[in-house]
Scaffold this motif. Structure first.
Motif, PDB file in Angstrom:
ATOM      1  N   LEU A   1       0.824  -1.210   0.000  1.00 52.16           N
ATOM      2  CA  LEU A   1       0.000   0.000   0.000  1.00 52.16           C
ATOM      3  C   LEU A   1       0.860   1.264   0.000  1.00 52.16           C
ATOM      4  CD1 LEU A   1      -2.491  -1.199   2.755  1.00 52.16           C
ATOM      5  CD2 LEU A   1      -2.875  -1.244   0.292  1.00 52.16           C
ATOM      6  N   SER A   2       0.201   2.390  -0.207  1.00 47.39           N
ATOM      7  CA  SER A   2       0.900   3.678  -0.157  1.00 47.39           C
ATOM      8  C   SER A   2       1.109   4.104   1.302  1.00 47.39           C
ATOM      9  CB  SER A   2       0.109   4.734  -0.915  1.00 47.39           C
ATOM     10  OG  SER A   2      -1.129   4.953  -0.280  1.00 47.39           O
ATOM     11  N   MET A   3       1.699   5.276   1.494  1.00 47.12           N
ATOM     12  CA  MET A   3       2.101   5.727   2.822  1.00 47.12           C
ATOM     13  C   MET A   3       0.931   5.889   3.792  1.00 47.12           C
ATOM     14  SD  MET A   3       4.781   6.882   4.680  1.00 47.12           S
ATOM     15  CE  MET A   3       6.012   7.690   3.719  1.00 47.12           C
ATOM     16  N   LEU A   4      -0.126   6.591   3.400  1.00 44.42           N
ATOM     17  CA  LEU A   4      -1.219   6.876   4.333  1.00 44.42           C
ATOM     18  C   LEU A   4      -1.915   5.611   4.831  1.00 44.42           C
ATOM     19  CD1 LEU A   4      -2.881   8.913   5.887  1.00 44.42           C
ATOM     20  CD2 LEU A   4      -4.337   9.158   3.870  1.00 44.42           C
ATOM     21  N   PRO A   5      -2.331   4.690   3.951  1.00 43.02           N
ATOM     22  CA  PRO A   5      -2.943   3.467   4.484  1.00 43.02           C
ATOM     23  C   PRO A   5      -1.984   2.657   5.357  1.00 43.02           C
ATOM     24  CG  PRO A   5      -3.376   3.643   2.133  1.00 43.02           C
ATOM     25  CD  PRO A   5      -2.419   4.722   2.496  1.00 43.02           C
ATOM     26  N   THR A   6      -0.710   2.664   5.007  1.00 38.79           N
ATOM     27  CA  THR A   6       0.274   1.939   5.813  1.00 38.79           C
ATOM     28  C   THR A   6       0.362   2.523   7.213  1.00 38.79           C
ATOM     29  OG1 THR A   6       1.553   1.349   3.861  1.00 38.79           O
ATOM     30  CG2 THR A   6       2.705   1.277   5.972  1.00 38.79           C
ATOM     31  N   VAL A   7       0.410   3.835   7.314  1.00 35.87           N
ATOM     32  CA  VAL A   7       0.476   4.487   8.625  1.00 35.87           C
ATOM     33  C   VAL A   7      -0.780   4.188   9.429  1.00 35.87           C
ATOM     34  CG1 VAL A   7       0.523   6.730   9.795  1.00 35.87           C
ATOM     35  CG2 VAL A   7       2.066   6.289   7.887  1.00 35.87           C
ATOM     36  N   LEU A   8      -1.942   4.288   8.797  1.00 40.50           N
ATOM     37  CA  LEU A   8      -3.194   4.021   9.496  1.00 40.50           C
ATOM     38  C   LEU A   8      -3.277   2.570   9.979  1.00 40.50           C
ATOM     39  CD1 LEU A   8      -5.691   6.023   7.257  1.00 40.50           C
ATOM     40  CD2 LEU A   8      -4.750   6.663   9.485  1.00 40.50           C
ATOM     41  N   ILE A   9      -2.858   1.639   9.138  1.00 38.83           N
ATOM     42  CA  ILE A   9      -2.847   0.230   9.527  1.00 38.83           C
ATOM     43  C   ILE A   9      -1.858   0.002  10.675  1.00 38.83           C
ATOM     44  CG2 ILE A   9      -2.146  -2.080   8.751  1.00 38.83           C
ATOM     45  CD1 ILE A   9      -3.453  -1.320   6.032  1.00 38.83           C
ATOM     46  N   GLY A  10      -0.706   0.644  10.602  1.00 38.40           N
ATOM     47  CA  GLY A  10       0.289   0.505  11.672  1.00 38.40           C
ATOM     48  C   GLY A  10      -0.222   1.020  13.005  1.00 38.40           C
ATOM     49  N   ILE A  11      -0.856   2.174  12.984  1.00 35.23           N
ATOM     50  CA  ILE A  11      -1.388   2.750  14.226  1.00 35.23           C
ATOM     51  C   ILE A  11      -2.508   1.878  14.785  1.00 35.23           C
ATOM     52  CG2 ILE A  11      -2.700   4.708  15.155  1.00 35.23           C
ATOM     53  CD1 ILE A  11      -1.112   6.482  13.172  1.00 35.23           C
ATOM     54  N   ALA A  12      -3.423   1.478  13.909  1.00 36.31           N
ATOM     55  CA  ALA A  12      -4.556   0.659  14.359  1.00 36.31           C
ATOM     56  C   ALA A  12      -4.084  -0.697  14.890  1.00 36.31           C
ATOM     57  CB  ALA A  12      -5.545   0.473  13.213  1.00 36.31           C
ATOM     58  N   SER A  13      -3.166  -1.327  14.181  1.00 40.31           N
ATOM     59  CA  SER A  13      -2.705  -2.641  14.636  1.00 40.31           C
ATOM     60  C   SER A  13      -1.932  -2.539  15.944  1.00 40.31           C
ATOM     61  CB  SER A  13      -1.857  -3.333  13.561  1.00 40.31           C
ATOM     62  OG  SER A  13      -0.679  -2.621  13.300  1.00 40.31           O
ATOM     63  N   ALA A  14      -1.126  -1.509  16.108  1.00 46.40           N
ATOM     64  CA  ALA A  14      -0.386  -1.332  17.357  1.00 46.40           C
ATOM     65  C   ALA A  14      -1.353  -1.098  18.519  1.00 46.40           C
ATOM     66  CB  ALA A  14       0.602  -0.180  17.247  1.00 46.40           C
ATOM     67  N   GLY A  15      -2.328  -0.238  18.315  1.00 40.77           N
ATOM     68  CA  GLY A  15      -3.294   0.024  19.388  1.00 40.77           C
ATOM     69  C   GLY A  15      -4.108  -1.203  19.750  1.00 40.77           C
ATOM     70  N   LEU A  16      -4.600  -1.908  18.746  1.00 40.80           N
ATOM     71  CA  LEU A  16      -5.416  -3.100  18.994  1.00 40.80           C
ATOM     72  C   LEU A  16      -4.596  -4.214  19.653  1.00 40.80           C
ATOM     73  CD1 LEU A  16      -8.206  -4.378  18.603  1.00 40.80           C
ATOM     74  CD2 LEU A  16      -7.391  -5.225  16.399  1.00 40.80           C
ATOM     75  N   LEU A  17      -3.406  -4.458  19.135  1.00 41.59           N
ATOM     76  CA  LEU A  17      -2.583  -5.525  19.708  1.00 41.59           C
ATOM     77  C   LEU A  17      -2.108  -5.197  21.119  1.00 41.59           C
ATOM     78  CD1 LEU A  17      -0.604  -6.519  16.517  1.00 41.59           C
ATOM     79  CD2 LEU A  17      -2.240  -7.942  17.766  1.00 41.59           C
ATOM     80  N   ARG A  18      -1.794  -3.928  21.367  1.00 39.96           N
ATOM     81  CA  ARG A  18      -1.408  -3.552  22.746  1.00 39.96           C
ATOM     82  C   ARG A  18      -2.578  -3.730  23.695  1.00 39.96           C
ATOM     83  NH1 ARG A  18       2.201   1.907  21.785  1.00 39.96           N
ATOM     84  NH2 ARG A  18       4.016   0.852  20.933  1.00 39.96           N
ATOM     85  N   HIS A  19      -3.785  -3.464  23.194  1.00 38.05           N
ATOM     86  CA  HIS A  19      -4.974  -3.649  24.032  1.00 38.05           C
ATOM     87  C   HIS A  19      -5.229  -5.139  24.293  1.00 38.05           C
ATOM     88  CE1 HIS A  19      -8.925  -2.964  25.723  1.00 38.05           C
ATOM     89  NE2 HIS A  19      -9.433  -3.833  24.862  1.00 38.05           N
TER      90      HIS A  19
END
Length: 99
Positions: free
Chosen positions: A78-96
């Motif tokens: 993917l391009s930069m923006l979807p990658t950043v959004l996926i990274g933030i969402a996955s980090a938050g969800l997995l940390r939770h």
């Protein structure tokens, strides 16, 4: 008192970011960049992103390592923006979920 310090920190960080961006525009507005200089300017946001996520490569937290792997996979497709959004969402969800 803490709320004032937090607000002041946010305002100063936003100001520093804005001044850096406007300063770059003012310095380069009347210049024609060579292809090499243009490539360096286009690569800069990626370099900043890497400097932010690089410490997670040495993390011992499984949630961070899994989020890093997910972000890496997203970056290959993917391009930069979807990658950043996926990274933030996955980090938050997995940390939770994992902690």
């Amino acid at each position: 008192m803490s709320d004032t310090a937090t607000l002041l920190t946010i305002v100063l960080m936003a100001s520093a970011t804005y001044l850096t961006r406007i300063g770059g525009y003012l310095v380069l507005r009347n210049r024609t960049l060579s292809p090499r200089a243009a490539a360096v300017m286009e690569a800069a946001p990626g370099c900043v992103l890497i400097s932010v996520i690089a410490p997670n490569f040495v993390s011992d937290n499984p949630a961070d390592l899994l989020a890093l792997a997910i972000t890496f996979l997203a970056a290959t497709r993917l391009s930069m923006l979807p990658t950043v959004l996926i990274g933030i969402a996955s980090a938050g969800l997995l940390r939770h979920l994992i902690g």
